[in-house]
Design a protein around this motif. Structure first.
Motif, PDB file in Angstrom:
ATOM      1  N   ILE A  88       1.022  -1.269   0.007  1.00  0.00           N
ATOM      2  CA  ILE A  88       0.033   0.059   0.192  1.00  0.00           C
ATOM      3  C   ILE A  88       0.928   1.322   0.216  1.00  0.00           C
ATOM      4  O   ILE A  88       1.953   1.544   0.775  1.00  0.00           O
ATOM      5  N   LEU A  89       0.699   2.267  -0.953  1.00  0.00           N
ATOM      6  CA  LEU A  89       1.334   3.351  -0.990  1.00  0.00           C
ATOM      7  C   LEU A  89       0.274   4.586  -0.264  1.00  0.00           C
ATOM      8  O   LEU A  89      -0.717   4.542  -0.740  1.00  0.00           O
ATOM      9  N   THR A  90       1.133   5.323   0.759  1.00  0.00           N
ATOM     10  CA  THR A  90       0.125   6.184   1.240  1.00  0.00           C
ATOM     11  C   THR A  90       0.750   7.768   0.810  1.00  0.00           C
ATOM     12  O   THR A  90       1.937   7.913   0.424  1.00  0.00           O
ATOM     13  N   ASP A  91      -0.168   8.883   0.988  1.00  0.00           N
ATOM     14  CA  ASP A  91       0.508  10.012   0.565  1.00  0.00           C
ATOM     15  C   ASP A  91       1.809  10.313   1.671  1.00  0.00           C
ATOM     16  O   ASP A  91       2.678  10.941   1.263  1.00  0.00           O
ATOM     17  N   ARG A  92       1.652   9.988   2.751  1.00  0.00           N
ATOM     18  CA  ARG A  92       2.649  10.131   3.780  1.00  0.00           C
ATOM     19  C   ARG A  92       3.907   9.468   3.382  1.00  0.00           C
ATOM     20  O   ARG A  92       5.138   9.964   3.608  1.00  0.00           O
ATOM     21  N   ASP A  93       3.931   8.222   2.867  1.00  0.00           N
ATOM     22  CA  ASP A  93       5.079   7.352   2.378  1.00  0.00           C
ATOM     23  C   ASP A  93       5.753   8.116   1.249  1.00  0.00           C
ATOM     24  O   ASP A  93       6.955   8.446   1.158  1.00  0.00           O
ATOM     25  N   ILE A  94       5.060   9.018   0.221  1.00  0.00           N
ATOM     26  CA  ILE A  94       5.763   9.838  -0.814  1.00  0.00           C
ATOM     27  C   ILE A  94       6.507  10.879  -0.148  1.00  0.00           C
ATOM     28  O   ILE A  94       7.673  11.269  -0.451  1.00  0.00           O
ATOM     29  N   VAL A  95       5.787  11.500   0.859  1.00  0.00           N
ATOM     30  CA  VAL A  95       6.306  12.690   1.433  1.00  0.00           C
ATOM     31  C   VAL A  95       7.622  12.518   2.346  1.00  0.00           C
ATOM     32  O   VAL A  95       8.698  13.005   2.197  1.00  0.00           O
ATOM     33  N   VAL A  96       7.428  11.507   3.388  1.00  0.00           N
ATOM     34  CA  VAL A  96       8.518  11.093   4.336  1.00  0.00           C
ATOM     35  C   VAL A  96       9.418  10.016   3.718  1.00  0.00           C
ATOM     36  O   VAL A  96      10.684  10.362   3.774  1.00  0.00           O
ATOM     37  N   GLY A  97       9.005   9.150   2.780  1.00  0.00           N
ATOM     38  CA  GLY A  97       9.857   8.319   2.371  1.00  0.00           C
ATOM     39  C   GLY A  97      10.688   8.641   1.325  1.00  0.00           C
ATOM     40  O   GLY A  97      11.748   7.998   1.053  1.00  0.00           O
ATOM     41  N   CYS A  98      10.347   9.633   0.523  1.00  0.00           N
ATOM     42  CA  CYS A  98      10.812   9.979  -0.815  1.00  0.00           C
ATOM     43  C   CYS A  98      10.999  11.401  -0.762  1.00  0.00           C
ATOM     44  O   CYS A  98      12.439  11.604  -0.725  1.00  0.00           O
TER      45      CYS A  98
ATOM     46  N   ALA B  42      11.373  13.798   1.570  1.00  0.00           N
ATOM     47  CA  ALA B  42      11.976  14.520   2.763  1.00  0.00           C
ATOM     48  C   ALA B  42      13.156  13.640   2.848  1.00  0.00           C
ATOM     49  O   ALA B  42      14.237  14.214   3.255  1.00  0.00           O
ATOM     50  N   MET B  43      13.678  12.413   2.024  1.00  0.00           N
ATOM     51  CA  MET B  43      14.775  11.934   1.992  1.00  0.00           C
ATOM     52  C   MET B  43      15.834  12.586   0.675  1.00  0.00           C
ATOM     53  O   MET B  43      16.960  11.946   0.691  1.00  0.00           O
ATOM     54  N   GLY B  44      15.156  13.255   0.111  1.00  0.00           N
ATOM     55  CA  GLY B  44      15.865  13.834  -0.978  1.00  0.00           C
ATOM     56  C   GLY B  44      15.865  13.171  -2.297  1.00  0.00           C
ATOM     57  O   GLY B  44      16.720  13.277  -3.263  1.00  0.00           O
ATOM     58  N   HIS B  45      14.732  12.351  -2.288  1.00  0.00           N
ATOM     59  CA  HIS B  45      14.762  11.494  -3.462  1.00  0.00           C
ATOM     60  C   HIS B  45      13.810  12.299  -4.438  1.00  0.00           C
ATOM     61  O   HIS B  45      12.892  13.046  -4.125  1.00  0.00           O
TER      62      HIS B  45
ATOM     63  N   PRO C 196      10.770  12.065  -6.839  1.00  0.00           N
ATOM     64  CA  PRO C 196       9.510  11.446  -7.022  1.00  0.00           C
ATOM     65  C   PRO C 196       9.231  10.774  -8.548  1.00  0.00           C
ATOM     66  O   PRO C 196       8.584   9.895  -8.811  1.00  0.00           O
ATOM     67  N   ALA C 197       9.778  11.451  -9.111  1.00  0.00           N
ATOM     68  CA  ALA C 197       9.731  11.047 -10.859  1.00  0.00           C
ATOM     69  C   ALA C 197      10.519  10.071 -11.305  1.00  0.00           C
ATOM     70  O   ALA C 197      10.600   9.403 -12.205  1.00  0.00           O
ATOM     71  N   GLN C 198      11.404   9.787 -10.069  1.00  0.00           N
ATOM     72  CA  GLN C 198      12.419   8.640 -10.474  1.00  0.00           C
ATOM     73  C   GLN C 198      12.040   7.221  -9.452  1.00  0.00           C
ATOM     74  O   GLN C 198      12.708   6.180  -9.584  1.00  0.00           O
ATOM     75  N   THR C 199      11.404   7.389  -8.540  1.00  0.00           N
ATOM     76  CA  THR C 199      11.167   6.503  -7.641  1.00  0.00           C
ATOM     77  C   THR C 199       9.804   5.967  -7.872  1.00  0.00           C
ATOM     78  O   THR C 199       8.997   6.431  -7.891  1.00  0.00           O
ATOM     79  N   THR C 200       9.838   4.373  -7.677  1.00  0.00           N
ATOM     80  CA  THR C 200       8.680   3.820  -8.208  1.00  0.00           C
ATOM     81  C   THR C 200       7.854   3.301  -6.965  1.00  0.00           C
ATOM     82  O   THR C 200       8.472   3.358  -5.778  1.00  0.00           O
ATOM     83  N   ALA C 201       6.787   2.791  -7.204  1.00  0.00           N
ATOM     84  CA  ALA C 201       5.879   2.388  -5.991  1.00  0.00           C
ATOM     85  C   ALA C 201       6.454   1.115  -5.528  1.00  0.00           C
ATOM     86  O   ALA C 201       6.408   0.850  -4.349  1.00  0.00           O
ATOM     87  N   ALA C 202       7.096   0.363  -6.247  1.00  0.00           N
ATOM     88  CA  ALA C 202       7.476  -1.082  -5.802  1.00  0.00           C
ATOM     89  C   ALA C 202       8.525  -0.679  -4.878  1.00  0.00           C
ATOM     90  O   ALA C 202       8.904  -1.316  -3.678  1.00  0.00           O
ATOM     91  N   GLU C 203       9.263   0.368  -4.991  1.00  0.00           N
ATOM     92  CA  GLU C 203      10.635   0.670  -3.972  1.00  0.00           C
ATOM     93  C   GLU C 203      10.016   1.305  -2.766  1.00  0.00           C
ATOM     94  O   GLU C 203      10.694   1.261  -1.521  1.00  0.00           O
ATOM     95  N   MET C 204       8.500   1.466  -2.606  1.00  0.00           N
ATOM     96  CA  MET C 204       7.968   1.993  -1.199  1.00  0.00           C
ATOM     97  C   MET C 204       7.272   0.678  -0.867  1.00  0.00           C
ATOM     98  O   MET C 204       6.700   0.980   0.333  1.00  0.00           O
TER      99      MET C 204
END
Length: 139
Positions: free
Chosen positions: A48-58, A60-63, A65-73
């Protein structure tokens, strides 16, 4: 007997595991949701991908989001419930794993999601109070 299908929000959409997080965020915006189930190429639930995962896990970590996939989360074992499961089983699954959103599967297909809002609309005050106490427990 009240079932998962009775209380779920129908029409949930998958995000393919290869899709980027910027596209996931756009889809969340368009659907007005805060979470999307992640599916592999065979449309099996992988997370499951949440909006918080995108913000905190991508972001905020300096990644990027146009290069990070859902699978990576997608981390851990995805939790789900069968559409015919009793509401007590739904509550137990969410409490046991301290999750706030639960995909509903019927005949190996995603048919909906159960969120806190769905519980609030369909459960008694006593059921909600017990669920809140367990899901937000800090220990």
């Amino acid at each position: 007997m009240t079932t998962a299908k009775d209380i779920m929000h129908s029409g949930a959409d998958w995000i393919p595991s290869h899709e980027t997080l910027d596209r996931a965020a756009q889809l969340m915006r368009d659907l007005d949701v805060g979470a999307l189930p992640i599916a592999d190429v065979d449309e099996r639930l992988t997370g499951i991908l949440t909006d918080r995962d995108i913000v905190v896990g991508c972001v905020a970590m300096g990644h990027d989001p146009a290069q990070t996939t859902a699978a990576e989360m997608a981390h851990g074992t995805p939790r789900w419930i069968d559409a015919g499961a009793d509401v007590d089983d739904v509550l137990h699954e969410m409490q046991e794993h301290q999750i706030r959103r639960l995909p509903v599967i019927e005949n190996k297909r995603l048919v909906g999601m159960i969120s806190e809002a769905d519980l609030a609309q369909h459960l008694s005050d006593a059921q909600i109070a017990a669920w809140v106490e367990r899901i937000y427990a800090t220990g």
